[in-house]
Design a protein around this motif. Sequence first.
Motif, short mmCIF file in Angstrom:
data_model
loop_
_atom_site.label_atom_id
_atom_site.label_comp_id
_atom_site.label_asym_id
_atom_site.label_seq_id
_atom_site.Cartn_x
_atom_site.Cartn_y
_atom_site.Cartn_z
N GLU A 1 1.47 -3.09 5.16
CA GLU A 1 0.17 -3.49 4.63
C GLU A 1 0.33 -3.96 3.19
O GLU A 1 1.09 -3.38 2.41
CB GLU A 1 -0.80 -2.30 4.67
N PHE B 1 -2.08 -5.12 -0.35
CA PHE B 1 -3.40 -5.15 -0.98
C PHE B 1 -3.79 -6.60 -1.28
O PHE B 1 -3.01 -7.36 -1.90
CB PHE B 1 -3.39 -4.37 -2.30
N HIS B 2 -4.93 -7.03 -0.82
CA HIS B 2 -5.50 -8.32 -1.26
C HIS B 2 -5.95 -8.18 -2.71
O HIS B 2 -6.17 -7.08 -3.21
CB HIS B 2 -6.69 -8.69 -0.37
N THR C 1 0.84 -1.20 0.00
CA THR C 1 0.00 0.00 0.00
C THR C 1 0.88 1.25 0.00
O THR C 1 2.04 1.19 0.45
CB THR C 1 -0.91 0.03 1.24
N HIS D 1 -9.08 -5.29 -0.60
CA HIS D 1 -9.00 -4.92 0.82
C HIS D 1 -7.56 -5.07 1.32
O HIS D 1 -6.73 -5.71 0.68
CB HIS D 1 -9.98 -5.76 1.65
N ARG D 2 -7.29 -4.48 2.45
CA ARG D 2 -5.93 -4.41 2.96
C ARG D 2 -5.69 -5.48 4.02
O ARG D 2 -6.60 -5.83 4.77
CB ARG D 2 -5.65 -3.04 3.57
N ASP E 1 -8.72 -8.75 -3.99
CA ASP E 1 -10.04 -8.11 -4.13
C ASP E 1 -10.02 -6.65 -3.69
O ASP E 1 -11.04 -5.98 -3.72
CB ASP E 1 -11.09 -8.89 -3.33
#
Length: 859
Positions: A92, A94-95, A66, A99-100, A97
């Motif tokens: 962090e 990023f997934h 991120t 989300h973090r 989809d």
Amino acid sequence: MSEPLSSNSQAELRYRTIYESNMIGIVSTNLEDGSIYDANDYFLKMLGYSREELLRGDLNWQKLTTPEAAEASREAQKTILRSGSVQTFEKEYFHKDGHRIQVLITLTLFQDGTVIGLVMDISHRKAVERQLEEVNLKLEDMVSQRTMELQQSEAFLGAIIENIPSMIFVKRARDLRYVRVNRAMEKLLSISRTELIGKTDYEAFSFSRSQRYEAEDRRALMTGRAIETPLEELETERGLRCIHTMKIPILNKDGKPEYLLGVIHDVTEMKQAEEQSLALLQEQIMREEAEIRARQMSFLSDMSFLLSSSFDRKELMKLFAQRVISSFADVCVIEILDEEALDIVLAEVAAAKVEDVEIIKRWRQAHPMRWDSPTGSAQVLQKGVSTIINQAELREYVANTFGADISDLESNPLSVSSLLLVPLKIGEKKPDGVVVFVSRKSGYQFSDNDKFVAEEIVRRLAVALENANLYLKAQEASHAKTSFLANMSHEIRTPLGAMLGFAEILCSDTNLSCEQKEAVETVARNGQQLLRIVDEILDISKVESQHILIEQIPFSLPLLLKDISQLLRGRAEEKGVDLELHCEQLPEIIVSDPTRLRQILINVIGNAIKFTDHGRISVEASQMSSPDDLQKGRLEFRICDTGVGISPEHRLQLFQAFVQADSSTTRRFGGTGLGLFLSRKLARLLGGDVILESSTLGEGSTFVVTTEYTKASKEVIECVREHSREPVPLALTKGSRVLIVDDAADNRELFRHFLKRAGISDQQIDTAETGKEAVEKASREAYGIILMDIQMPEMDGYQALAELKRRHYQGAIVALTAHAMKGDKEKCLRAGFDGYLQKPLKLEDLQRTLGFMNNSHPS
């Protein structure tokens, strides 16, 4: 019976257990371009990617990171290049989809340039149990792998374990003895692995610490789940360290715990950073609070200064509202009850945007306030309590206060975010109004602290308005007193003028017998004494009401002293007392108030004459320079007499109004007791004083008078010398007529006698009783001069003058008045009169005025 696994097989098995388990993510990555070569399933699943996407090269740690974690990754990149490893830090990802995912990551750099990262998902702790099941399945599969792969895996796993910055240990489940310890744990505890392997905690640590460790180990083994222990402080050679431990049971193929894996993170720096951040945050909060308090104090101070700068109510409210919108609110509205207290009116409106003022005025005109409203100004006026109305309550507030039929568009024309209504209470009675503070800042709401500040500044406004009311009443009272004094002056001087005038005429009559002439002189002398008493009372009244204005006029000091000496020498000679005046290098021309200086000296010297029956009175005049201002100077007059003297017990009362030394003094010498009191007041107004330097009963007294003056410039001196020369008379044309205007018949007759003595025949003199009659006569007849009384019925002197000017009357008009207040002469001249004569009128004053206005004496 199968053969036991070799050491390489065991290493391979442990490597595969860790690599393919769900307890931690392992990735191989390129440090420079961010590409990920390999990653275990834990890592892929954690981010939602497939192995196919990994093999295609879709995964890149720089893209997965991120923006907020980019800086931490760059710092880790620098660190690993410098030291070869990075201790655990948070970041962090990023997934897939979007989300973090919050992770803990540790990096190790190998010689071939490959970076191995251990990544732990700390946002889904509940998935640990499922991860452990996958580990057991993988362990069964790894048994059938080749020995070479196991040896490679053992070496790879060993390298990871040894180089990972986090501390790792492995215990046997059956007896909780150490079977593996990595280098990081050795370094932290300062204990070699040979001292730990094969031993329990009781053999390495304190009994109490070992009990706690054993309890945690047993709980993890009994539950079969990973556990996190509370943060722990550990004393090491590096000092006190803060550690975080995770204990994970390693199960065999039967699902029974065989080993206990421990991962210890040294979070000392992280905790210190958090504590430092917290301390900085607290410091910032305290600093912001201090700044807020400082701004509030500055705001209150500025407001107090502004509210003390005027006594005008309208000006005070305007200054208040303008200061409010500069730093406290976007709009300020001051509402005041009308005189009947039946309606509330807008007294002042100020807004940061000028156009908002008109919007508010139009809106209030279109929507009058309901007095039965449960909210708004009506309630604040009734209860005297401040209230805050925020945006969520605004619609209901408007409906209750101004009517429910107001449309949504009308209800908030200024996009108000918050309202603060504070009662304005002048004096001790009920509130006289309301001050409304308006905030238009989106989302901002007035706080209790704002309410405290608002109530304080409104209280100060109320005090200022109350002071303005008192000042107005004082001014009205002062004006009434001034008017009364002026009227009293007129009423007393008018009959006195007639008495003294006719006495002066009789005194000059040579046909009177000695007894008759003495009687007339007695009347004149007592009339003059009465006139002096009236003047002193008027002067003391003006001093008390601060209506005496000190003038700064250039004049000749020697001429002033000569005039005073000539005036008082006759009074001294009547008593057989010598009056001596000694002047030591006095300046010729000074700038001061000659009228007040003359009054002071006549009072003090006259007082000395009054209380001296024999001997002499000496007046020594001298000057001195001012040490502070080269343009200033000081005069000193030392008045010494050989009179009755003053006893020590009566000196304290000497300069009090209406008080003389004792009752016998009053009976013997007379007077009002105002002379010295008034002289001291006037001397102090001139920058000096009047003091009693010494006094001895039966031997005399010495008074010292000091005043300040301004040194005259050369230009001013020449101007005064020029104007001191005798003026060239301006003559009336032969036969010119004179009009006497006065409502008192005695005065008209007196002035007729004076004019006749000045050389004007009776046929040239005309009279009028009122200003209206004077205007009519002057409109029909051309007069060389009009002597115009000021205070008359029907039409006073000012009105008559204005009407004559309107009719383009060209003759000279001289004000003739019994008013003797300070400024009356200037007022008459400003109104347009050509001259000014004061009652009681003296023949010499009238002759001097006629001489100034004529080229030669009329025949």
